[in-house]
Motif scaffolding. Structure first.
Motif, PDB file in Angstrom:
ATOM      1  N   ALA A  81       0.831  -1.208   0.000  1.00  0.00           N
ATOM      2  CA  ALA A  81       0.000   0.000   0.000  1.00  0.00           C
ATOM      3  C   ALA A  81       0.867   1.259   0.000  1.00  0.00           C
ATOM      4  N   CYS A  82       1.902   1.255   0.818  1.00  0.00           N
ATOM      5  CA  CYS A  82       2.785   2.426   0.885  1.00  0.00           C
ATOM      6  C   CYS A  82       3.612   2.572  -0.389  1.00  0.00           C
ATOM      7  N   ALA A  83       4.035   1.447  -0.955  1.00  0.00           N
ATOM      8  CA  ALA A  83       4.781   1.500  -2.216  1.00  0.00           C
ATOM      9  C   ALA A  83       3.918   2.118  -3.310  1.00  0.00           C
ATOM     10  N   SER A  84       2.633   1.798  -3.307  1.00  0.00           N
ATOM     11  CA  SER A  84       1.711   2.410  -4.274  1.00  0.00           C
ATOM     12  C   SER A  84       1.563   3.896  -4.002  1.00  0.00           C
ATOM     13  N   MET A  85       1.364   4.237  -2.735  1.00  0.00           N
ATOM     14  CA  MET A  85       1.148   5.633  -2.366  1.00  0.00           C
ATOM     15  C   MET A  85       2.363   6.509  -2.696  1.00  0.00           C
ATOM     16  N   PHE A  86       3.562   5.959  -2.530  1.00  0.00           N
ATOM     17  CA  PHE A  86       4.781   6.720  -2.803  1.00  0.00           C
ATOM     18  C   PHE A  86       5.312   6.483  -4.224  1.00  0.00           C
ATOM     19  N   ASN A  87       4.492   5.848  -5.055  1.00  0.00           N
ATOM     20  CA  ASN A  87       4.790   5.657  -6.480  1.00  0.00           C
ATOM     21  C   ASN A  87       6.098   4.919  -6.765  1.00  0.00           C
ATOM     22  N   VAL A  88       6.380   3.872  -5.985  1.00  0.00           N
ATOM     23  CA  VAL A  88       7.577   3.066  -6.246  1.00  0.00           C
ATOM     24  C   VAL A  88       7.240   1.592  -6.502  1.00  0.00           C
ATOM     25  N   LYS A  89       5.977   1.248  -6.409  1.00  0.00           N
ATOM     26  CA  LYS A  89       5.580  -0.158  -6.526  1.00  0.00           C
ATOM     27  C   LYS A  89       6.049  -0.789  -7.833  1.00  0.00           C
ATOM     28  N   GLU A  90       5.805  -0.138  -8.938  1.00  0.00           N
ATOM     29  CA  GLU A  90       6.160  -0.726 -10.232  1.00  0.00           C
ATOM     30  C   GLU A  90       7.671  -0.871 -10.400  1.00  0.00           C
ATOM     31  N   GLU A  91       8.434   0.019  -9.794  1.00  0.00           N
ATOM     32  CA  GLU A  91       9.898  -0.035  -9.913  1.00  0.00           C
ATOM     33  C   GLU A  91      10.518  -1.157  -9.084  1.00  0.00           C
ATOM     34  N   ILE A  92       9.822  -1.577  -8.025  1.00  0.00           N
ATOM     35  CA  ILE A  92      10.398  -2.616  -7.160  1.00  0.00           C
ATOM     36  C   ILE A  92       9.719  -3.971  -7.326  1.00  0.00           C
ATOM     37  N   LYS A  93       8.571  -3.981  -7.983  1.00  0.00           N
ATOM     38  CA  LYS A  93       7.816  -5.218  -8.192  1.00  0.00           C
ATOM     39  C   LYS A  93       8.697  -6.260  -8.875  1.00  0.00           C
TER      40      LYS A  93
END
Length: 121
Positions: A81-93
């Protein structure tokens, strides 16, 4: 299980200090985690809140803590949820483990029930 074996989860919430990455927090987290792992203990490094920004930083090739990070890379757990909120989810997925067991966040209960000691830095 060997005598003295520990399971430790480092819980990190912070990233910024005086408008820049708080390097001492992550440097010490990595040092402590590497020490425990080298001694045969299990470690997790849980990133919640703004700390998910560390995930993106540490994955970059030229990060000054890269060599320490690589030794415990597989032990990182990032709040989805936090990775999505801080816009890093796609980069670390696919590069670091994302968890979402507690309404999109990491469940600390899961780690406590698994015998982990939680240390917040």
């Amino acid at each position: 299980m060997r005598w003295g074996f520990m399971k430790v989860a480092f819980l990190i919430f912070s990233y910024f200090h005086k408008n820049q990455p708080n390097m001492p927090v992550m440097m010490h987290t990595l040092l402590f985690a590497n020490e425990l792992k080298e001694k045969g203990d299990e470690v997790k490094i849980i990133l919640e809140g703004e700390a998910v920004l560390w995930a993106k930083d540490l994955l970059s090739e030229n990060h000054p803590l890269k060599s320490h990070f690589e030794k415990v890379k597989d032990d990182f757990v990032v709040c989805e949820a936090c990775a999505s909120m801080f816009n890093v989810k796609e980069e670390i997925k696919g590069k670091l483990k994302l968890e979402n067991d507690l309404f999109g966040h990491v469940s600390l209960k899961k780690y406590l029930d698994g015998g982990y000691r939680i240390i917040e830095l």
